[in-house]
Design a protein around this motif. Structure first.
Motif, PDB file in Angstrom:
ATOM      1  N   SER A 288       0.833  -1.204   0.000  1.00  0.00           N
ATOM      2  CA  SER A 288       0.000   0.000   0.000  1.00  0.00           C
ATOM      3  C   SER A 288       0.868   1.254   0.000  1.00  0.00           C
ATOM      4  O   SER A 288       0.583   2.227  -0.707  1.00  0.00           O
ATOM      5  CB  SER A 288      -0.943   0.002   1.199  1.00  0.00           C
ATOM      6  OG  SER A 288      -0.239   0.124   2.418  1.00  0.00           O
ATOM      7  N   ALA A 289       1.956   1.239   0.784  1.00  0.00           N
ATOM      8  CA  ALA A 289       2.864   2.386   0.805  1.00  0.00           C
ATOM      9  C   ALA A 289       3.516   2.583  -0.556  1.00  0.00           C
ATOM     10  O   ALA A 289       3.645   3.714  -1.049  1.00  0.00           O
ATOM     11  CB  ALA A 289       3.926   2.194   1.886  1.00  0.00           C
ATOM     12  N   GLN A 290       3.927   1.490  -1.177  1.00  0.00           N
ATOM     13  CA  GLN A 290       4.542   1.593  -2.496  1.00  0.00           C
ATOM     14  C   GLN A 290       3.550   2.102  -3.540  1.00  0.00           C
ATOM     15  O   GLN A 290       3.900   2.909  -4.408  1.00  0.00           O
ATOM     16  CB  GLN A 290       5.100   0.236  -2.908  1.00  0.00           C
ATOM     17  CG  GLN A 290       6.290  -0.214  -2.080  1.00  0.00           C
ATOM     18  CD  GLN A 290       6.791  -1.583  -2.480  1.00  0.00           C
ATOM     19  OE1 GLN A 290       6.055  -2.386  -3.053  1.00  0.00           O
ATOM     20  NE2 GLN A 290       8.050  -1.863  -2.178  1.00  0.00           N
ATOM     21  N   ALA A 291       2.308   1.646  -3.447  1.00  0.00           N
ATOM     22  CA  ALA A 291       1.302   2.041  -4.433  1.00  0.00           C
ATOM     23  C   ALA A 291       0.984   3.527  -4.346  1.00  0.00           C
ATOM     24  O   ALA A 291       0.856   4.220  -5.366  1.00  0.00           O
ATOM     25  CB  ALA A 291       0.036   1.212  -4.240  1.00  0.00           C
ATOM     26  N   MET A 292       0.826   4.038  -3.119  1.00  0.00           N
ATOM     27  CA  MET A 292       0.559   5.467  -2.946  1.00  0.00           C
ATOM     28  C   MET A 292       1.749   6.280  -3.442  1.00  0.00           C
ATOM     29  O   MET A 292       1.589   7.306  -4.124  1.00  0.00           O
ATOM     30  CB  MET A 292       0.292   5.766  -1.470  1.00  0.00           C
ATOM     31  CG  MET A 292      -0.986   5.173  -0.923  1.00  0.00           C
ATOM     32  SD  MET A 292      -2.367   6.321  -0.900  1.00  0.00           S
ATOM     33  CE  MET A 292      -2.059   7.130   0.661  1.00  0.00           C
ATOM     34  N   THR A 293       2.944   5.822  -3.117  1.00  0.00           N
ATOM     35  CA  THR A 293       4.144   6.542  -3.528  1.00  0.00           C
ATOM     36  C   THR A 293       4.285   6.545  -5.041  1.00  0.00           C
ATOM     37  O   THR A 293       4.636   7.567  -5.650  1.00  0.00           O
ATOM     38  CB  THR A 293       5.389   5.908  -2.882  1.00  0.00           C
ATOM     39  OG1 THR A 293       5.232   5.903  -1.456  1.00  0.00           O
ATOM     40  CG2 THR A 293       6.649   6.678  -3.242  1.00  0.00           C
ATOM     41  N   ARG A 294       4.014   5.413  -5.663  1.00  0.00           N
ATOM     42  CA  ARG A 294       4.119   5.319  -7.113  1.00  0.00           C
ATOM     43  C   ARG A 294       3.210   6.326  -7.807  1.00  0.00           C
ATOM     44  O   ARG A 294       3.553   6.877  -8.865  1.00  0.00           O
ATOM     45  CB  ARG A 294       3.779   3.898  -7.564  1.00  0.00           C
ATOM     46  CG  ARG A 294       4.055   3.635  -9.046  1.00  0.00           C
ATOM     47  CD  ARG A 294       3.823   2.181  -9.412  1.00  0.00           C
ATOM     48  NE  ARG A 294       4.806   1.309  -8.768  1.00  0.00           N
ATOM     49  CZ  ARG A 294       4.521   0.453  -7.794  1.00  0.00           C
ATOM     50  NH1 ARG A 294       3.275   0.336  -7.351  1.00  0.00           N
ATOM     51  NH2 ARG A 294       5.452  -0.289  -7.266  1.00  0.00           N
ATOM     52  N   ALA A 295       2.068   6.613  -7.216  1.00  0.00           N
ATOM     53  CA  ALA A 295       1.115   7.550  -7.818  1.00  0.00           C
ATOM     54  C   ALA A 295       1.597   8.991  -7.751  1.00  0.00           C
ATOM     55  O   ALA A 295       1.421   9.760  -8.707  1.00  0.00           O
ATOM     56  CB  ALA A 295      -0.249   7.415  -7.128  1.00  0.00           C
ATOM     57  N   VAL A 296       2.205   9.385  -6.643  1.00  0.00           N
ATOM     58  CA  VAL A 296       2.487  10.813  -6.440  1.00  0.00           C
ATOM     59  C   VAL A 296       3.948  11.195  -6.638  1.00  0.00           C
ATOM     60  O   VAL A 296       4.262  12.382  -6.798  1.00  0.00           O
ATOM     61  CB  VAL A 296       2.033  11.262  -5.029  1.00  0.00           C
ATOM     62  CG1 VAL A 296       0.561  10.925  -4.820  1.00  0.00           C
ATOM     63  CG2 VAL A 296       2.874  10.639  -3.920  1.00  0.00           C
TER      64      VAL A 296
END
Length: 263
Positions: free
Chosen positions: A119-127
């Motif tokens: 989840s942390a990686q996914a949010m980071t990948r977006a922004v």
């Protein structure tokens, strides 16, 4: 101290209550516009309204399951759509359930990795791309003191949160030339529902009362108290500041002296 982040935008996970909400409040107090997300729509709406009224900033909310990587990524894109950029990302999604090795099967481990690391990686990948483009950004992961000193009865958390720190340290090296910092906040015993759940789990396993278990915990904390969520918020706000631009790849304990590790 003026942290220099007035009118910056922040996306905070798990912010309907507890540590996430405390971080959102601290950033809003510095003049940041905030987007908050968690599963509980009712609590999120109430929190966003309160933040906007108290601090005079924009406060958006979105109900999402951060335990699902796709939902987490979509939430990052949602914040970008509304703000144009996310300058500060605070990855926070609570922690896996307490327990020992024998309590968990492969599905438990898969869910823990999805909830905590993916989840942390996914949010980071977006922004992150927008942060790199503008040569300014802050990624802050709320983890646990267990990444420095594993805690008994937290098998999943001890293992998976350590993976978050490894990923964050590697990412920090890659993005530092672009003015983006990546840091981890490592709370010890903080007065949240998560702590209450851990105390209850230990109580059921040992037969001791939760109060007696807490008293034993406090004996091992030099400060002789549990922390307050606002103290986590204050540290996160500083790491998001201009003054903290030279701090990256760090895992900062905030635990009243509980951890005995030298680093």
């Amino acid at each position: 101290m003026d942290l220099g982040i007035k009118d910056r935008t922040a996306l905070i996970g798990g912010a309907s209550r507890g540590l996430g909400l405390a971080v959102a409040q601290a950033l809003a107090a510095e003049g940041c516009h905030v987007a908050i997300c968690a599963r509980s729509a009712g609590q999120l709406e109430e929190a966003a309204e309160r933040i906007a009224q108290q601090h005079g900033v924009r406060a958006l909310w979105r109900a999402t399951d951060l335990g699902d990587g796709q939902s987490a990524h979509e939430t990052g894109l949602w914040a970008l759509e509304h703000f144009g950029a996310v300058d500060i990302l605070v990855n926070n999604n609570g922690g896996p359930p307490p327990g020992q090795w024998a309590d968990f099967d492969q599905e438990h481990w898969r869910a823990a990795v999805e909830k905590t690391l993916f989840s942390a990686q996914a949010m980071t990948r977006a922004v992150l791309p927008k942060m790199l483009e503008q040569n300014w950004g802050r990624v802050i992961n709320l983890t646990s003191i267990s990444v420095k000193q594993p805690l008994p009865g937290l098998m999943l958390s001890n293992a998976v949160r350590a993976a978050v720190v490894g990923w964050a340290k590697s990412l920090a090296d890659e993005v530092a030339p672009f003015g983006v910092t990546v840091n981890n906040v490592c709370p010890g015993w903080i007065l949240t529902q998560r702590v209450q759940d851990i105390l209850q789990a230990r109580s059921q396993a040992s037969g001791q009362s939760a109060e007696d278990i807490l008293a034993g915990v406090l004996e091992g904390i030099p400060a002789r108290r549990v922390g307050r969520p606002e103290e986590i918020g204050a540290l996160a706000a500083f790491l998001a500041s201009n003054q903290a631009a030279y701090i990256t790849g760090a895992s900062l304990a905030i635990d009243g002296g509980l951890c005995r590790a030298m680093l």
